[in-house]
Design a protein around this motif. Structure first.
Motif, PDB file in Angstrom:
ATOM      1  N   GLN A 293     -10.428   6.380  -6.157  1.00 32.49           N
ATOM      2  CA  GLN A 293     -10.184   6.093  -5.016  1.00 32.49           C
ATOM      3  C   GLN A 293      -9.093   5.268  -4.708  1.00 32.49           C
ATOM      4  OE1 GLN A 293     -12.640   6.728  -1.893  1.00 32.49           O
ATOM      5  NE2 GLN A 293     -10.781   6.798  -0.945  1.00 32.49           N
ATOM      6  N   THR A 294      -8.817   4.176  -5.966  1.00 28.49           N
ATOM      7  CA  THR A 294      -7.829   3.141  -6.005  1.00 28.49           C
ATOM      8  C   THR A 294      -6.992   3.554  -7.041  1.00 28.49           C
ATOM      9  OG1 THR A 294      -9.173   1.869  -7.259  1.00 28.49           O
ATOM     10  CG2 THR A 294      -9.471   1.657  -4.842  1.00 28.49           C
ATOM     11  N   SER A 397      -6.368   2.586  11.155  1.00 26.32           N
ATOM     12  CA  SER A 397      -6.472   3.742  11.579  1.00 26.32           C
ATOM     13  C   SER A 397      -8.029   4.271  11.150  1.00 26.32           C
ATOM     14  CB  SER A 397      -5.640   4.834  11.294  1.00 26.32           C
ATOM     15  OG  SER A 397      -5.431   4.921   9.993  1.00 26.32           O
ATOM     16  N   LEU A 398      -8.634   3.796  10.168  1.00 26.50           N
ATOM     17  CA  LEU A 398      -9.831   4.096   9.766  1.00 26.50           C
ATOM     18  C   LEU A 398     -10.471   2.813   9.036  1.00 26.50           C
ATOM     19  CD1 LEU A 398     -11.617   6.588   9.122  1.00 26.50           C
ATOM     20  CD2 LEU A 398     -10.519   6.573   6.953  1.00 26.50           C
ATOM     21  N   ARG A 400     -14.250   2.363   6.871  1.00 31.57           N
ATOM     22  CA  ARG A 400     -15.509   3.111   6.498  1.00 31.57           C
ATOM     23  C   ARG A 400     -16.193   2.228   5.305  1.00 31.57           C
ATOM     24  NH1 ARG A 400     -14.450   8.070   3.138  1.00 31.57           N
ATOM     25  NH2 ARG A 400     -12.959   6.720   2.591  1.00 31.57           N
ATOM     26  N   GLU A 410      -7.731   2.014   6.135  1.00 34.18           N
ATOM     27  CA  GLU A 410      -6.849   2.973   6.064  1.00 34.18           C
ATOM     28  C   GLU A 410      -5.745   2.799   7.165  1.00 34.18           C
ATOM     29  OE1 GLU A 410      -7.784   7.010   4.756  1.00 34.18           O
ATOM     30  OE2 GLU A 410      -6.103   7.744   5.804  1.00 34.18           O
ATOM     31  N   GLY A 443       1.872   4.982  -0.945  1.00 33.80           N
ATOM     32  CA  GLY A 443       2.313   6.408  -0.420  1.00 33.80           C
ATOM     33  C   GLY A 443       2.392   6.102   0.724  1.00 33.80           C
ATOM     34  N   ASP A 444       2.336   7.195   1.985  1.00 28.04           N
ATOM     35  CA  ASP A 444       2.497   7.034   3.425  1.00 28.04           C
ATOM     36  C   ASP A 444       1.052   6.748   4.127  1.00 28.04           C
ATOM     37  OD1 ASP A 444       1.111   9.573   3.341  1.00 28.04           O
ATOM     38  OD2 ASP A 444       2.867  10.345   4.361  1.00 28.04           O
ATOM     39  N   ARG A 445      -0.020   6.601   3.119  1.00 22.39           N
ATOM     40  CA  ARG A 445      -1.093   6.019   3.777  1.00 22.39           C
ATOM     41  C   ARG A 445      -1.613   5.099   2.755  1.00 22.39           C
ATOM     42  NH1 ARG A 445      -2.402   8.038   8.723  1.00 22.39           N
ATOM     43  NH2 ARG A 445      -4.117   7.185   8.688  1.00 22.39           N
ATOM     44  N   GLN A 447      -5.005   3.040   1.621  1.00 22.19           N
ATOM     45  CA  GLN A 447      -6.414   2.716   1.414  1.00 22.19           C
ATOM     46  C   GLN A 447      -6.738   1.315   0.860  1.00 22.19           C
ATOM     47  OE1 GLN A 447      -8.378   6.239  -0.294  1.00 22.19           O
ATOM     48  NE2 GLN A 447      -8.914   7.000   1.876  1.00 22.19           N
TER      49      GLN A 447
ATOM     50  N   PHE B 184     -13.663  11.930  -4.218  1.00 25.03           N
ATOM     51  CA  PHE B 184     -13.619  10.772  -2.977  1.00 25.03           C
ATOM     52  C   PHE B 184     -13.140  11.378  -1.890  1.00 25.03           C
ATOM     53  CE2 PHE B 184      -9.835  10.494  -5.138  1.00 25.03           C
ATOM     54  CZ  PHE B 184      -8.726  10.285  -4.009  1.00 25.03           C
ATOM     55  N   PRO B 187      -7.428  10.361   1.693  1.00 23.00           N
ATOM     56  CA  PRO B 187      -6.615   9.645   3.089  1.00 23.00           C
ATOM     57  C   PRO B 187      -6.365  10.549   4.111  1.00 23.00           C
ATOM     58  CG  PRO B 187      -5.419   8.950   0.838  1.00 23.00           C
ATOM     59  CD  PRO B 187      -6.310  10.086   0.564  1.00 23.00           C
ATOM     60  N   GLN B 188      -6.337  10.401   5.475  1.00 25.90           N
ATOM     61  CA  GLN B 188      -6.300  11.261   6.290  1.00 25.90           C
ATOM     62  C   GLN B 188      -5.082  12.192   6.227  1.00 25.90           C
ATOM     63  OE1 GLN B 188      -6.638   8.374   9.188  1.00 25.90           O
ATOM     64  NE2 GLN B 188      -8.307   9.318  10.546  1.00 25.90           N
ATOM     65  N   TYR B 191      -0.969  13.489   4.090  1.00 26.63           N
ATOM     66  CA  TYR B 191      -0.999  12.288   3.142  1.00 26.63           C
ATOM     67  C   TYR B 191       0.078  12.940   1.957  1.00 26.63           C
ATOM     68  CZ  TYR B 191      -1.906   9.386  -0.589  1.00 26.63           C
ATOM     69  OH  TYR B 191      -1.782   8.488  -1.891  1.00 26.63           O
ATOM     70  N   ASN B 192       0.976  11.865   1.876  1.00 30.12           N
ATOM     71  CA  ASN B 192       2.013  11.741   0.949  1.00 30.12           C
ATOM     72  C   ASN B 192       1.851  10.568  -0.322  1.00 30.12           C
ATOM     73  OD1 ASN B 192       3.739  14.418   1.372  1.00 30.12           O
ATOM     74  ND2 ASN B 192       3.591  13.127   3.439  1.00 30.12           N
ATOM     75  N   GLY B 193       1.356  10.840  -1.327  1.00 28.81           N
ATOM     76  CA  GLY B 193       1.010   9.727  -2.324  1.00 28.81           C
ATOM     77  C   GLY B 193       2.284   9.687  -3.056  1.00 28.81           C
ATOM     78  N   GLY B 194       2.339   8.683  -3.958  1.00 30.13           N
ATOM     79  CA  GLY B 194       3.732   8.141  -4.489  1.00 30.13           C
ATOM     80  C   GLY B 194       3.439   8.116  -5.873  1.00 30.13           C
ATOM     81  N   GLY B 199      -3.252   4.057  -6.474  1.00 33.91           N
ATOM     82  CA  GLY B 199      -3.656   4.863  -5.171  1.00 33.91           C
ATOM     83  C   GLY B 199      -4.604   5.982  -5.493  1.00 33.91           C
ATOM     84  N   PRO B 200      -5.127   6.611  -4.379  1.00 33.43           N
ATOM     85  CA  PRO B 200      -6.156   7.584  -4.734  1.00 33.43           C
ATOM     86  C   PRO B 200      -5.572   8.749  -5.833  1.00 33.43           C
ATOM     87  CG  PRO B 200      -5.503   7.398  -2.220  1.00 33.43           C
ATOM     88  CD  PRO B 200      -4.596   6.515  -3.134  1.00 33.43           C
ATOM     89  N   LEU B 201      -6.435   9.072  -6.663  1.00 29.81           N
ATOM     90  CA  LEU B 201      -6.125   9.882  -7.813  1.00 29.81           C
ATOM     91  C   LEU B 201      -6.814  11.369  -7.629  1.00 29.81           C
ATOM     92  CD1 LEU B 201      -6.434   7.476 -10.825  1.00 29.81           C
ATOM     93  CD2 LEU B 201      -4.623   7.805  -9.538  1.00 29.81           C
TER      94      LEU B 201
END
Lengths: 474, 346
Positions: A293-294, A397-398, A400, A410, A443-445, A447, B184, B187-188, B191-194, B199-201
């Motif tokens: 998640q992270t 926006s979120l 949880r 998020e 990123g563009d969001r 968490q 998991f 993200p909503q 989504y565009n990760g970097g 961050g989310p993997l």
């Protein structure tokens, strides 16, 4: 012979002049003179004008007034102009000579001498006024003008550590230098003065002038155009306890600064020796795999106050981080500072003797492989204040709750921008606190997970309510 | 890019013509006092057509073909190599477009990669833009027949031609499906990760998950960009109509050389939002021939020069650009060419 005729003429002229001036001869003030230089200061190679005004207060008509204007050696004559009356330019080389053939009683003559300064510094202009018939006491005055490279309002602002520091802590002061104009400013020097009790580790954003001393680091910022800013930083390590001041001031050689109020800024912080609290790590629960998640590994430390006195906050310093990846080092991701090269996190939690707290440390291991070679030093930390303002913050926006009872929030973000998460017990955010540390959006969001200390003062499951907002760090 | 005659050049030719007019004086020009002529002017073409058709099955190139090593680009997302080099076969450098791609039960993220599309769209006939070019001509006198001067004329035209088809076309897209493991709630979307590694993997290794077909809309443009080099030869008939005006008519054979291409730049937008960019080019050179007939009105000046305004009908055979199923036929059978310029008799 012509000579005889001229001699006779001058004898009669002097005699007549003495006769005409007789009622006022010998009086102290026969003529009022005002003179001013404009602009002052003047930018080199720009026009410097001397405005001169003469008023005849002698009671009679004065004739053949000679104004001898001696320019400074580096100032060039450009022109002369008359505002009131009749003035004749007799000599345009230095000294500049002008002639007023007749000035009636109470009459005024005003004129300008326009020049161009070619050297920096203070330039003196001398004005002598005399009558050719010597009926007027010599009037002499001088004007001193400053010649500069420009006129600018340079300003400086700086941020540094606000919380009390421990000896050995490393801190970075971020200094912004701005030229508010109107002229460009060159050779801008940022002088950083600090008291004994710190050593400079590094600096960025300017070239060091004259080498760093134990109490001063001067940086050459270079040239800034109007409205342009430069950002510099100086990293220090505190070596002695006591109050510590970091004073940043800015100036530019051969420039006139029109506003001295913003030329210097002082940051003060207290530095203290290790505090008396005694704490111990009771247990460590390390995640064996990366949290997808992270992207981080976590280690949950249960820390107990085993001393006899209460502590205001807990500091966990990590030793043993290394670089196991080809290009990226292992890092303590939620560190808020560094002490003697070792990162630390601070849990803003007060512990009475015997009390304990769970502190979740987050690590970025680029190999995505766990690492067990870390040691943790737990000490009492100076109390940290996380109170802040929610002005300018925006909602998320979120929200949880995760199976671990941590809270995930998020929010949309601009990749690479830094955000501070604010939290509060009430939806109105009457007393918001800032989570530690702020985060850079990957990123563009984003968490972000509230896992309690050290990010927040208590785990969200232990408080009756918690609301979140996010603030873009400028 | 298709060559064009710069508008300034056309304007300059027009101005040159009118400058000659302005310098003129009222002098008569007598039929037969010249034996040769040369003219130079600009020409505009109208009524050229292009028939565009798209029918059949077309392979779409994989989007990852041009990407960096380790990067996978899908129609509706990406899984690229992050700063860690996708350590642990995980990447933070990924993105997706729609919530429907996430399968919570399976713990996977679904991506689509189009492999081909089928289309069966009716042919569409498109007109050319008002294309402008240059023309030159050289001719001579053969005989004086009553009040008619009979001669010959050899002309050359350089004309870039552009015809576009910008219709949105319905197609059917065939896609390969791939999944990546994600353990998991992501993200909503979108989504565009970097690339930082934080961050989310997502699992960096794709798993093939079959294929599907979906309706899609092909947007963008298809175009014919070609240049016509045209030679004409035929007899001319020349009449004086008063002191300043003359009329010349002619007809003959025409030969053309076409050098150009069919180009397309499209995006196939699937009904579920995935996008497949498509672009390509089919070049071709060809010869064509036909005939022409036209007339030209000339206004004499005192400078031994005439300003002319001409109109010409020319029929030339067409040519077809493109590949199998994707083609465009250029039709030059009923072209109208309007020209203006300066003629020098000598």
């Amino acid at each position: 012979m012509a000579y005889n005729h001229m001699a006779i003429f001058w004898r009669w002229a002097v005699a007549l002049s003495c006769l005409l001036l007789w009622p006022s001869a010998g009086s102290a003030q026969l003529i009022d003179v005002t003179a001013a230089a404009s602009p002052d200061p003047v930018v080199i190679s720009n026009t410097l004008s001397y405005s001169i005004s003469l008023t005849n207060t002698s009671g009679i008509t004065l004739t053949n007034l000679v104004i001898t204007n001696t320019l400074a050696g580096s100032v060039q004559f450009l022109s002369s102009s008359t505002t009131t009356g009749a003035v004749f330019l007799v000599n345009s080389t230095n000294p500049v000579i002008l002639l007023i053939s007749r000035l009636t009683n109470s009459g005024t003559v005003s004129f300008q001498i326009n020049t161009r300064p070619t050297a920096l510094g203070f330039q003196t202009n001398s004005i002598d006024i005399a009558a050719t018939n010597n009926s007027l006491p010599l009037t002499n005055l001088t004007l001193v003008s400053e010649v500069t490279l420009g006129v600018s309002d340079l300003g400086v602002g700086a941020t540094g550590p606000a919380q009390t520091q421990l000896v050995g802590d490393q801190a970075t002061y971020t200094i912004g230098v701005t030229n508010y104009g109107p002229d460009p400013a060159s050779n801008i020097i940022l002088s950083n003065f600090f008291g004994l009790g710190a050593t400079v580790l590094s600096s960025s954003g300017g070239s060091i002038v004259g080498g760093a001393t134990g109490t001063n680091l001067a940086l050459n910022v270079g040239t800034l155009a109007p409205s342009q800013s430069a950002q510099l930083s100086v990293s220090l390590q505190f070596t002695n306890p006591g109050p510590f001041q970091f004073i940043s001031s800015v100036f530019a050689d051969s420039h006139r600064d029109t506003n001295s109020v913003n030329d210097a800024v002082t940051n003060s912080v207290a530095v203290t020796n290790a505090l008396p609290g005694v704490m111990s790590v009771v247990s460590i629960q390390a995640s064996p795999t990366v949290d997808k998640q992270t992207g981080l590994f976590t280690q949950k430390l249960t820390i107990q106050n085993v001393g006899a006195t209460a502590v205001g906050a807990v500091r966990v310093t990590v030793t043993g981080l290394s670089q196991r990846h080809a290009t990226l080092p292992d890092i303590l991701f939620n560190a808020v500072g560094t002490n003697a090269g070792r990162p630390f996190a601070v849990a803003p939690v007060a512990l009475a003797p015997g009390d304990s707290v769970v502190v979740t440390l987050e690590f970025f291991f680029p190999t995505r492989q766990p690492f067990g070679g870390l040691t943790f030093d737990v000490v009492e930390s100076p109390v940290v204040s996380l109170g802040t303002s929610s002005a300018g913050s925006s909602g998320i926006s979120l929200t949880r709750q995760l199976p671990s009872t941590d809270i995930l929030i998020e929010f949309p973000a601009t990749p690479g921008s830094r955000y501070t998460i604010l939290y509060s017990v009430d939806v109105a955010f009457t007393s918001p606190q800032a989570a530690q540390p702020s985060v850079v959006a990957p990123g563009d969001r984003v968490q972000w997970i509230d896992s309690g200390p050290p990010k927040t003062a208590a785990h969200p499951s232990l408080v009756p309510s918690r609301y979140y907002r996010v603030l873009l760090v400028p | 890019m298709r060559p064009r005659i710069h508008p300034t050049l056309n304007l300059a030719l027009l101005c040159a013509g009118w400058a000659v007019v302005g310098a003129s004086r009222a002098e008569a020009q007598v039929t037969g006092d010249w034996t040769r002529h040369f003219r130079l002017g600009s020409v505009a073409a109208l009524n050229l057509k292009g028939d565009f058709s798209l029918a059949g099955s077309f392979v779409t190139p994989p989007r990852s073909a041009g990407a960096a090593a380790g990067d996978i680009l899908y129609d509706d997302g990406y899984v690229r190599q992050d700063a860690t080099g996708n350590a642990g076969q995980l990447s933070s450098y990924w993105g997706y477009q729609g919530a429907g791609q996430y399968n919570a039960g399976a713990g996977t993220m679904l991506f689509h990669s189009s492999s081909s599309f089928t289309a069966n769209t009716p042919s569409s006939r498109e007109d050319n833009q008002v294309d402008a070019g240059l023309e030159a001509g050289y001719g001579g006198v053969l005989a004086l027949w009553g009040r008619t001067l009979v001669g010959w004329d050899l002309g050359f035209t350089y004309l870039p031609i552009g015809i576009k088809d910008t219709r949105s076309l319905g197609v059917n897209l065939a896609r390969d499906l791939f999944t990546h493991a994600i353990g998991f709630t992501p993200p909503q979307a979108p989504y565009n990760g970097g690339p930082s590694g934080v961050g989310p993997l997502i699992g960096s290794a794709p798993t093939a998950a079959g294929s599907d077909n979906i309706a899609a809309t092909l947007v963008g443009k298809r175009s014919i960009d070609t240049t016509l080099y045209n030679f004409k030869l035929g007899p001319t008939f020349y009449w004086d109509m008063g002191r300043r005006w003359s009329l010349q008519a002619g007809a003959g054979g025409a030969l053309g050389f076409l050098n150009g291409a069919y180009k397309y730049q499209e995006v196939a937008i699937a009904a579920d939002g995935g996008q497949t960019p498509l672009s390509g080019r089919f070049g071709k050179s060809s010869l064509t021939y036909g005939g022409y007939a036209g007339a030209m009105l000339l206004w004499h000046t005192a400078e031994k020069a005439d300003v002319y305004l001409g109109a010409q009908y020319m029929t030339l055979g067409g040519t077809t650009y493109g590949g199998v199923g994707r083609e465009a036929r250029l039709r030059l059978g009923n072209g109208i060419y309007v020209s203006v310029g300066v003629n020098w008799p000598f």
